[in-house]
Scaffold this motif. Sequence first.
Motif, PDB file in Angstrom:
ATOM      1  N   UNK A   1       6.848  17.340 -56.511  1.00 54.84           N
ATOM      2  CA  UNK A   1       7.255  18.738 -56.321  1.00 54.84           C
ATOM      3  C   UNK A   1       8.733  18.966 -56.650  1.00 54.84           C
ATOM      4  N   UNK A   2       9.382  17.920 -57.167  1.00 51.27           N
ATOM      5  CA  UNK A   2      10.835  17.988 -57.353  1.00 51.27           C
ATOM      6  C   UNK A   2      11.261  19.083 -58.333  1.00 51.27           C
ATOM      7  N   UNK A   3      10.508  19.230 -59.446  1.00 54.38           N
ATOM      8  CA  UNK A   3      10.914  20.203 -60.478  1.00 54.38           C
ATOM      9  C   UNK A   3      10.990  21.614 -59.911  1.00 54.38           C
ATOM     10  N   UNK A   4      10.015  21.976 -59.108  1.00 55.35           N
ATOM     11  CA  UNK A   4      10.000  23.315 -58.480  1.00 55.35           C
ATOM     12  C   UNK A   4      11.088  23.412 -57.425  1.00 55.35           C
ATOM     13  N   UNK A   5      11.236  22.345 -56.631  1.00 58.23           N
ATOM     14  CA  UNK A   5      12.172  22.397 -55.503  1.00 58.23           C
ATOM     15  C   UNK A   5      13.609  22.640 -55.969  1.00 58.23           C
ATOM     16  N   UNK A   6      14.006  22.035 -57.093  1.00 62.31           N
ATOM     17  CA  UNK A   6      15.403  22.232 -57.529  1.00 62.31           C
ATOM     18  C   UNK A   6      15.668  23.685 -57.914  1.00 62.31           C
ATOM     19  N   UNK A   7      14.595  24.391 -58.240  1.00 66.00           N
ATOM     20  CA  UNK A   7      14.758  25.802 -58.647  1.00 66.00           C
ATOM     21  C   UNK A   7      14.605  26.762 -57.465  1.00 66.00           C
ATOM     22  N   UNK A   8      14.278  26.240 -56.286  1.00 67.53           N
ATOM     23  CA  UNK A   8      13.989  27.129 -55.151  1.00 67.53           C
ATOM     24  C   UNK A   8      14.929  26.830 -53.999  1.00 67.53           C
ATOM     25  N   UNK A   9      15.961  27.647 -53.872  1.00 67.86           N
ATOM     26  CA  UNK A   9      16.964  27.421 -52.818  1.00 67.86           C
ATOM     27  C   UNK A   9      16.299  27.406 -51.437  1.00 67.86           C
ATOM     28  N   UNK A  10      16.602  26.392 -50.666  1.00 74.54           N
ATOM     29  CA  UNK A  10      16.087  26.314 -49.286  1.00 74.54           C
ATOM     30  C   UNK A  10      14.702  25.686 -49.189  1.00 74.54           C
ATOM     31  N   UNK A  11      14.172  25.193 -50.321  1.00 77.56           N
ATOM     32  CA  UNK A  11      12.802  24.652 -50.205  1.00 77.56           C
ATOM     33  C   UNK A  11      12.788  23.305 -49.479  1.00 77.56           C
ATOM     34  N   UNK A  12      11.755  23.130 -48.658  1.00 75.63           N
ATOM     35  CA  UNK A  12      11.592  21.901 -47.875  1.00 75.63           C
ATOM     36  C   UNK A  12      10.156  21.431 -48.089  1.00 75.63           C
ATOM     37  N   UNK A  13       9.997  20.349 -48.867  1.00 77.80           N
ATOM     38  CA  UNK A  13       8.656  19.834 -49.183  1.00 77.80           C
ATOM     39  C   UNK A  13       8.508  18.476 -48.517  1.00 77.80           C
ATOM     40  N   UNK A  14       7.809  18.427 -47.389  1.00 79.46           N
ATOM     41  CA  UNK A  14       7.762  17.156 -46.661  1.00 79.46           C
ATOM     42  C   UNK A  14       6.367  16.827 -46.137  1.00 79.46           C
ATOM     43  N   UNK A  15       5.344  17.340 -46.832  1.00 81.76           N
ATOM     44  CA  UNK A  15       3.970  17.117 -46.363  1.00 81.76           C
ATOM     45  C   UNK A  15       3.566  15.654 -46.581  1.00 81.76           C
ATOM     46  N   UNK A  16       3.362  14.905 -45.492  1.00 78.05           N
ATOM     47  CA  UNK A  16       3.049  13.477 -45.675  1.00 78.05           C
ATOM     48  C   UNK A  16       1.571  13.239 -46.024  1.00 78.05           C
ATOM     49  N   UNK A  17       0.775  14.309 -46.088  1.00 74.07           N
ATOM     50  CA  UNK A  17      -0.616  14.137 -46.535  1.00 74.07           C
ATOM     51  C   UNK A  17      -0.784  14.492 -48.006  1.00 74.07           C
ATOM     52  N   UNK A  18       0.307  14.891 -48.644  1.00 70.71           N
ATOM     53  CA  UNK A  18       0.225  15.283 -50.051  1.00 70.71           C
ATOM     54  C   UNK A  18      -0.238  14.089 -50.896  1.00 70.71           C
ATOM     55  N   UNK A  19      -1.235  14.320 -51.737  1.00 66.15           N
ATOM     56  CA  UNK A  19      -1.824  13.214 -52.502  1.00 66.15           C
ATOM     57  C   UNK A  19      -1.209  13.137 -53.905  1.00 66.15           C
ATOM     58  N   UNK A  20      -0.397  12.118 -54.122  1.00 63.04           N
ATOM     59  CA  UNK A  20       0.229  11.962 -55.453  1.00 63.04           C
ATOM     60  C   UNK A  20      -0.420  10.833 -56.241  1.00 63.04           C
ATOM     61  N   UNK A  21      -1.570  10.334 -55.758  1.00 64.52           N
ATOM     62  CA  UNK A  21      -2.111   9.114 -56.369  1.00 64.52           C
ATOM     63  C   UNK A  21      -2.604   9.310 -57.791  1.00 64.52           C
ATOM     64  N   UNK A  22      -2.978  10.540 -58.146  1.00 68.23           N
ATOM     65  CA  UNK A  22      -3.442  10.775 -59.520  1.00 68.23           C
ATOM     66  C   UNK A  22      -2.363  11.409 -60.375  1.00 68.23           C
ATOM     67  N   UNK A  23      -1.194  11.522 -59.805  1.00 66.12           N
ATOM     68  CA  UNK A  23      -0.132  12.230 -60.502  1.00 66.12           C
ATOM     69  C   UNK A  23       0.481  11.346 -61.569  1.00 66.12           C
ATOM     70  N   UNK A  24       0.485  11.851 -62.787  1.00 63.64           N
ATOM     71  CA  UNK A  24       1.031  11.097 -63.901  1.00 63.64           C
ATOM     72  C   UNK A  24       2.475  11.533 -64.110  1.00 63.64           C
ATOM     73  N   UNK A  25       3.401  10.741 -63.607  1.00 63.42           N
ATOM     74  CA  UNK A  25       4.810  11.133 -63.719  1.00 63.42           C
ATOM     75  C   UNK A  25       5.320  10.947 -65.146  1.00 63.42           C
ATOM     76  N   UNK A  26       6.366  11.700 -65.479  1.00 63.37           N
ATOM     77  CA  UNK A  26       6.980  11.495 -66.796  1.00 63.37           C
ATOM     78  C   UNK A  26       7.628  10.112 -66.804  1.00 63.37           C
ATOM     79  N   UNK A  27       8.030   9.683 -68.016  1.00 64.78           N
ATOM     80  CA  UNK A  27       8.458   8.304 -68.211  1.00 64.78           C
ATOM     81  C   UNK A  27       9.982   8.161 -68.082  1.00 64.78           C
TER      82      UNK A  27
END
Length: 419
Positions: free
Chosen positions: A95-121
Amino acid sequence: MNTRDTEHIIAELNTHNNYTQTTNPQEADLIIINTCSVREKPVAKLFSELGQFNKIKKDGAKIGVCGCTASHLGDEIIKRASYVDFVVGARNVSKISKAVETKGSVEIDINHDETNYDFSEFRSSLYKANINISLGCDKQCTFCIVPATRGEEISIPAEIILNEAKKSAQNGIKEIFLLGQNVNNYGKYFSSQNSEKYDFTKLLQELSKIDGIERIRFTSPHPLHMDDDFIEEFASNPKICKFIHVPLQSGSTKILKDMKRGYTKEWFLKVCEKIKTKVPTARISTDIIVAFPHESEEDFLDTLDVVNQVKFDQIFNFKYSPRPNTPASTMEQIDSDIGTRRLNTLIELHKTHQDLHMDKAIGQIHKVYFEDLKPNGEIMGFSDNGMQVFVEGSEELLGKIVDVKITTNTRTSLKGVVL
Ligand code: SAH
């Protein structure tokens, strides 16, 4: 694990937000601190570092906090340091790309599933690739904050891991380092039910079929999951580095029970014995916590007894640090001075073992993978069993695995000559 999270953060920001890295914080448009929270010290350090960066940052530059302290403190960080623009937890890197553009955003959901997420290189090393194989932790060690900051354990699909390893090999990387809180519990939980049945041993076998991958390392394995199949694979697979982390935490069965580690002193000793019998050249490292609540002198002597019997090659020693909302934090605490004394005793004992091991290496020939050219003309690399070795040589050695004869022991590292 934090290093890999940082690489993912950089990759995402490079690809989606057009940021490039600078080494000069005064020039930065964005400053991110990626944090740990396993012990108390790094948490305290966060707020002093934030203050420093806030003073030197240029006008309009953003500041963000990521990692486990972000998960654990959440919006409290912005309450304490109002100039912080966003907070992204260890399980929310996607969620980092969105968060840097959103002042005050707090993304801390520990159930968020990133296991299929294909990160950039993005990789910080040309020679070694860190690869996450699972997220979170399914254990409930009473001292540990990790399950509360990284969430429940989920394995990343094998296909994603194999592809990452293949891509790394195509880029000339010879060593992969598999990461997870309990790597040898791999395959127990997948987010999709359709995932093929897989375990850690099978993952190691599949990864070692990849051409170009010459070395496989992993951390942390849990002693509880070191079954015979796994130890057999560790022993017989030539691509698996013969340097293994077996985290003890305490040598006292009573304390291990209070820690909810799931094994006894005898069981731990048996695992190490099996490893040593199967692979006499293997080096073993461990983690030890001293002064856990209720640890008596006798309990501590049990820890020293295990250390004396196993003679670890490397020990990461910690004085127990109470963490919020963990069961051990409400138990009766040990006097801090006693903790310091026990820590020092342990360090001194370990030094004697370290000297023994390192002296034994003199005259031996090891395959060293060179990765760093020092300004004094020395080149540094690691042997297959995890010893740091320096030789004189030129940059031609970088990225090569070469036979080296060990000549000198400098206690924490070795010197040698290329054969
Ligand atoms: N999943 C790994 C632990 C990762 S944390 C495992 O179970 O082995 C790395 C190390 O930090 C732990 O092994 C432990 O030795 C240490 N640690 C964790 N919590 C701690 C605490 N509250 N106080 C002191 N050391 C701690």
